[in-house]
Design an enzyme around this catalytic site. Structure first.
Site, PDB file in Angstrom:
ATOM      1  N   LYS A  39      50.888  43.091  14.534  1.00  0.00           N
ATOM      2  CA  LYS A  39      50.491  42.232  15.651  1.00  0.00           C
ATOM      3  C   LYS A  39      48.984  41.986  15.700  1.00  0.00           C
ATOM      4  CE  LYS A  39      50.582  46.092  18.899  1.00  0.00           C
ATOM      5  NZ  LYS A  39      51.238  46.696  20.030  1.00  0.00           N
ATOM      6  N   GLY A  41      45.418  40.620  13.958  1.00  0.00           N
ATOM      7  CA  GLY A  41      45.146  39.411  13.177  1.00  0.00           C
ATOM      8  C   GLY A  41      44.921  39.663  11.700  1.00  0.00           C
ATOM      9  N   ALA A 186      34.773  67.600  20.701  1.00  0.00           N
ATOM     10  CA  ALA A 186      34.050  67.939  19.464  1.00  0.00           C
ATOM     11  C   ALA A 186      35.008  67.958  18.278  1.00  0.00           C
ATOM     12  CB  ALA A 186      33.340  69.279  19.612  1.00  0.00           C
ATOM     13  N   ILE A 189      36.446  62.684  15.142  1.00  0.00           N
ATOM     14  CA  ILE A 189      35.945  61.353  15.523  1.00  0.00           C
ATOM     15  C   ILE A 189      34.704  61.472  16.406  1.00  0.00           C
ATOM     16  CG2 ILE A 189      36.527  59.263  16.834  1.00  0.00           C
ATOM     17  CD1 ILE A 189      39.376  59.483  15.746  1.00  0.00           C
ATOM     18  N   GLU A 192      31.720  62.570  14.174  1.00  0.00           N
ATOM     19  CA  GLU A 192      31.268  61.514  13.249  1.00  0.00           C
ATOM     20  C   GLU A 192      30.495  60.440  14.023  1.00  0.00           C
ATOM     21  OE1 GLU A 192      34.587  61.651   9.625  1.00  0.00           O
ATOM     22  OE2 GLU A 192      34.538  59.903  10.918  1.00  0.00           O
ATOM     23  N   VAL A 242      35.202  67.907  31.365  1.00  0.00           N
ATOM     24  CA  VAL A 242      34.685  66.826  32.213  1.00  0.00           C
ATOM     25  C   VAL A 242      35.636  66.700  33.397  1.00  0.00           C
ATOM     26  CG1 VAL A 242      34.284  64.339  32.328  1.00  0.00           C
ATOM     27  CG2 VAL A 242      33.601  65.614  30.295  1.00  0.00           C
ATOM     28  N   HIS A 451      26.788  70.300 -15.856  1.00  0.00           N
ATOM     29  CA  HIS A 451      25.528  70.706 -15.239  1.00  0.00           C
ATOM     30  C   HIS A 451      24.529  69.557 -15.331  1.00  0.00           C
ATOM     31  CE1 HIS A 451      22.180  73.200 -14.041  1.00  0.00           C
ATOM     32  NE2 HIS A 451      21.478  72.652 -15.032  1.00  0.00           N
TER      33      HIS A 451
HETATM   34  P1  FAD Z   1      47.848  52.470  11.890  1.00  0.00           P
HETATM   35  O1  FAD Z   1      46.747  52.400  10.917  1.00  0.00           O
HETATM   36  O2  FAD Z   1      47.506  52.804  13.304  1.00  0.00           O
HETATM   37  O3  FAD Z   1      48.586  51.066  11.833  1.00  0.00           O
HETATM   38  C1  FAD Z   1      49.636  50.740  12.677  1.00  0.00           C
HETATM   39  C2  FAD Z   1      49.692  49.245  12.870  1.00  0.00           C
HETATM   40  O4  FAD Z   1      50.897  48.945  13.564  1.00  0.00           O
HETATM   41  C3  FAD Z   1      48.581  48.678  13.721  1.00  0.00           C
HETATM   42  O5  FAD Z   1      47.822  47.744  12.988  1.00  0.00           O
HETATM   43  C4  FAD Z   1      49.285  48.017  14.896  1.00  0.00           C
HETATM   44  O6  FAD Z   1      48.708  46.771  15.243  1.00  0.00           O
HETATM   45  C5  FAD Z   1      50.680  47.799  14.343  1.00  0.00           C
HETATM   46  N1  FAD Z   1      51.701  47.736  15.384  1.00  0.00           N
HETATM   47  C6  FAD Z   1      51.950  48.630  16.382  1.00  0.00           C
HETATM   48  N2  FAD Z   1      53.002  48.224  17.122  1.00  0.00           N
HETATM   49  C7  FAD Z   1      53.426  47.038  16.590  1.00  0.00           C
HETATM   50  C8  FAD Z   1      54.460  46.125  16.909  1.00  0.00           C
HETATM   51  N3  FAD Z   1      55.304  46.342  17.929  1.00  0.00           N
HETATM   52  N4  FAD Z   1      54.596  45.009  16.177  1.00  0.00           N
HETATM   53  C9  FAD Z   1      53.753  44.763  15.118  1.00  0.00           C
HETATM   54  N5  FAD Z   1      52.759  45.600  14.778  1.00  0.00           N
HETATM   55  C10 FAD Z   1      52.602  46.724  15.495  1.00  0.00           C
HETATM   56  N6  FAD Z   1      41.873  58.890   8.818  1.00  0.00           N
HETATM   57  C11 FAD Z   1      41.462  59.325   7.615  1.00  0.00           C
HETATM   58  O7  FAD Z   1      42.289  59.731   6.798  1.00  0.00           O
HETATM   59  N7  FAD Z   1      40.138  59.303   7.262  1.00  0.00           N
HETATM   60  C12 FAD Z   1      39.180  58.870   8.124  1.00  0.00           C
HETATM   61  O8  FAD Z   1      37.996  58.874   7.788  1.00  0.00           O
HETATM   62  C13 FAD Z   1      39.579  58.426   9.405  1.00  0.00           C
HETATM   63  N8  FAD Z   1      38.671  57.960  10.291  1.00  0.00           N
HETATM   64  C14 FAD Z   1      39.083  57.485  11.493  1.00  0.00           C
HETATM   65  C15 FAD Z   1      38.117  57.033  12.381  1.00  0.00           C
HETATM   66  C16 FAD Z   1      38.493  56.536  13.617  1.00  0.00           C
HETATM   67  C17 FAD Z   1      37.451  56.033  14.561  1.00  0.00           C
HETATM   68  C18 FAD Z   1      39.886  56.487  13.951  1.00  0.00           C
HETATM   69  C19 FAD Z   1      40.330  55.919  15.276  1.00  0.00           C
HETATM   70  C20 FAD Z   1      40.840  56.947  13.085  1.00  0.00           C
HETATM   71  C21 FAD Z   1      40.446  57.456  11.845  1.00  0.00           C
HETATM   72  N9  FAD Z   1      41.384  57.957  10.929  1.00  0.00           N
HETATM   73  C22 FAD Z   1      40.964  58.434   9.722  1.00  0.00           C
HETATM   74  C23 FAD Z   1      42.833  57.992  11.229  1.00  0.00           C
HETATM   75  C24 FAD Z   1      43.546  56.816  10.531  1.00  0.00           C
HETATM   76  O9  FAD Z   1      42.991  55.608  10.957  1.00  0.00           O
HETATM   77  C25 FAD Z   1      45.029  56.873  10.842  1.00  0.00           C
HETATM   78  O10 FAD Z   1      45.540  58.140  10.506  1.00  0.00           O
HETATM   79  C26 FAD Z   1      45.795  55.817  10.045  1.00  0.00           C
HETATM   80  O11 FAD Z   1      45.315  54.536  10.345  1.00  0.00           O
HETATM   81  C27 FAD Z   1      47.289  55.897  10.364  1.00  0.00           C
HETATM   82  O12 FAD Z   1      47.966  54.929   9.632  1.00  0.00           O
HETATM   83  P2  FAD Z   1      49.329  54.291  10.132  1.00  0.00           P
HETATM   84  O13 FAD Z   1      49.727  53.346   9.061  1.00  0.00           O
HETATM   85  O14 FAD Z   1      50.257  55.358  10.528  1.00  0.00           O
HETATM   86  O15 FAD Z   1      48.970  53.506  11.475  1.00  0.00           O
END
Ligand code: FAD
Length: 472
Positions: A39, A41, A186, A189, A192, A242, A451
């Site tokens: 969902k 873009g 802490a 996220i 970082e 908090v 090395h």
């Molecule tokens: P997501 O990446 O969350 O993707 C799920 C997708 O499903 C989304 O794009 C959403 O729009 C879509 N969706 C949801 N519901 C619907 C629906 N009903 N219809 C259509 N689409 C839908 N992980 C790491 O391994 N290394 C990192 O360095 C790291 N850094 C991070 C930093 C931040 C700030 C954050 C917030 C997370 C970080 N993560 C990191 C975690 C990582 O982003 C997630 O673990 C990973 O994205 C999970 O992948 P996923 O495919 O399960 O879900």
């Protein structure tokens, strides 16, 4: 192809994050007809759009900025180093766009039907999509995969408005450097993003409920990490919670109290608050109730050892199910599930999912921590080697940290590796491979490491398991 045929798939995946899009590519490679819906873009999910990739772009840029301030030590004379935050945000966005376009290309190349819209499961073989550019589509599937990821968990008393009180998403887009940023939590996220804004000039105070940073990480590593971050100027209020936040014209007045409720309330005035207390599985609006997909006690989609939900034909992977919320864990699950659906033996080794914190120094680990081994009653040997004694780290002046290897006392099998130091996130990969091949510390100790490299610290830690490190 008729319209009906165009909407019939072997696999329909909801979510194009690292779990969903990787699963789509692998399933297509294995000859299945695949649709991947999101969902947002652009594909890439949280990871590429508002997670891993933008945070790493800002960590890299802010690290270069802070390093340039000390370039004189290396004999590089610069004029005064100035920050252009707008340009840094453009750099970050270009990184995001480059990556999401790459995923778009890969989906196309593998003939995956990439659909942009909000998906609802209306039956065990049917997904309805409200298309982003208007209109609807109904898809029929032999297998439906929920890969909808996670979203920021709300914290009672601290309502995120993405302006004064931000989540990680808002913290990746601040318009100016706050004078004082208060980070709640802490964890990875919080630390970082706290590091990013500290390097760019903010005072940063981290409030954490527990009396330690990075819960779950090996305690010795976490203690060293806390020391290093304090040395870098981050302030910590550990063992505090908090209890409220008052948004005022000039900033936010945050009230904190000891986690055990002892003592008096304290107030901290800051410009911005970052709530980084965790993420929750994204299960809303998917129609899970209607089709009867069960959630577990923590609101995650309940799956068996092969990613199957309780409803035949519906599966789930990634952040929306149990396990560490990490992009590479989601990817591994995506590949394993696609292979299982193709009748192959897909498998994820959850003991060997590495964790990395991309601060400077980095923190990385794989396998068991000392606390876990003690809790499991396993007897183990420890080999430790400081980067202070590594030639490459010394010459590069990045000597904070150490490598720690935990090996079984009887068999010498490596059970856990914990690194805080330069490029720890890269160094840990060697250990994940070694452990996947059931290496002993002796195997690592007898492997020739080039090395001068940082990886020699890993070899020396392996030698130290039998108290025979050479450079210490
Ligand atoms: P997501 O990446 O969350 O993707 C799920 C997708 O499903 C989304 O794009 C959403 O729009 C879509 N969706 C949801 N519901 C619907 C629906 N009903 N219809 C259509 N689409 C839908 N992980 C790491 O391994 N290394 C990192 O360095 C790291 N850094 C991070 C930093 C931040 C700030 C954050 C917030 C997370 C970080 N993560 C990191 C975690 C990582 O982003 C997630 O673990 C990973 O994205 C999970 O992948 P996923 O495919 O399960 O879900």
């Amino acid at each position: 192809m008729s319209e009906e045929q165009a909407n019939e798939f072997d696999v329909v995946i909801i979510g194009a994050g690292p779990g969903g899009y990787v699963c789509a590519i692998r399933a297509a490679q294995l000859g299945m007809r695949v649709a991947c819906i999101d969902k947002r873009g652009a594909p890439g999910g949280t990871c590429l759009n508002i997670g891993c990739i933008p945070s790493k772009a800002l960590l890299h840029a802010s690290e270069v900025y802070s390093e340039l301030e000390h370039a004189g030590d290396m004999g590089i004379k610069l004029g005064s180093v100035k920050l252009d935050l707008n340009a840094m945000m453009t750099y970050k966005q270009e990184g995001i766009d480059g990556n999401t376009k790459g995923v778009e290309f890969l989906l196309k190349k593998n003939k995956v039907d990439e659909i942009r819209g909000a998906a609802t499961i209306t039956a065990a073989d049917t997904v309805d999509v409200e298309l982003l550019d208007g209109g609807k589509r109904q898809l029929k599937a032999k297998h439906i995969i929920i890969a909808t990821g996670s979203e920021v968990s709300p914290l009672p008393g601290l309502e995120v408005d993405e302006d004064m009180i931000v989540s990680s998403t808002g913290a990746l887009e601040l318009k100016k450097v706050p004078k004082h940023l208060l980070v709640v939590g802490a964890g990875v996220i919080g630390l970082e993003l706290g590091s990013v804004w500290k390097r760019l000039g903010a005072e940063v105070t981290v409030v954490e409920y527990l009396d330690r940073v990075t819960p779950g990480v090996d305690a010795e590593l976490a203690k060293q990490f806390e020391r290093v971050l304090k040395k870098q100027g981050l302030n910590f209020k550990l063992g505090f919670k908090v209890t409220g936040a008052d948004i005022q014209k000039s900033g936010v007045k945050v009230t904190i109290r000891k986690s055990d409720d002892s003592g008096k309330d304290e107030t901290i005035s800051c410009d911005r608050v970052l709530v980084a207390t965790g993420r929750r599985p994204h299960t809303q609006g998917l129609g899970l109730d209607a089709v009867g997909v069960k959630l577990d006690e923590r609101g995650r989609v309940h799956t068996d050892g092969h990613f199957a939900t309780n409803v035949k034909g519906i599966y789930a992977i990634g952040d929306v199910i149990a396990g560490p919320m990490l992009a590479h864990k989601a990817e591994e699950e995506g590949v394993a599930l696609a292979e299982l659906l193709a009748g192959k033996p897909g498998h994820v080794d959850y003991n060997l999912v590495p964790g990395v914190i991309y601060t400077a120094p980095e923190v990385a680990w794989v396998g068991k921590s000392e606390e876990e081994l003690k809790a499991d009653g396993v007897t183990y040997k420890v080999g430790k080697f400081p980067f202070m004694a590594n030639g490459r780290a010394k010459v590069n002046r990045v000597t904070d940290g150490f490598v720690k290897i935990l090996a079984d006392k009887e068999t010498d099998l490596v059970l856990g590796v914990h690194i805080i130091g330069p490029q720890a996130g890269e160094l840990i990969a060697e250990m994940a491979v070694a452990m996947e091949f059931s290496a002993s510390s002796e195997d690592i100790a007898r492997t020739c490491h080039a090395h001068p490299t940082l990886s020699e610290a890993v070899k020396e830690a392996a030698l130290a398991v039998e108290e025979r490190a050479l450079h210490m």
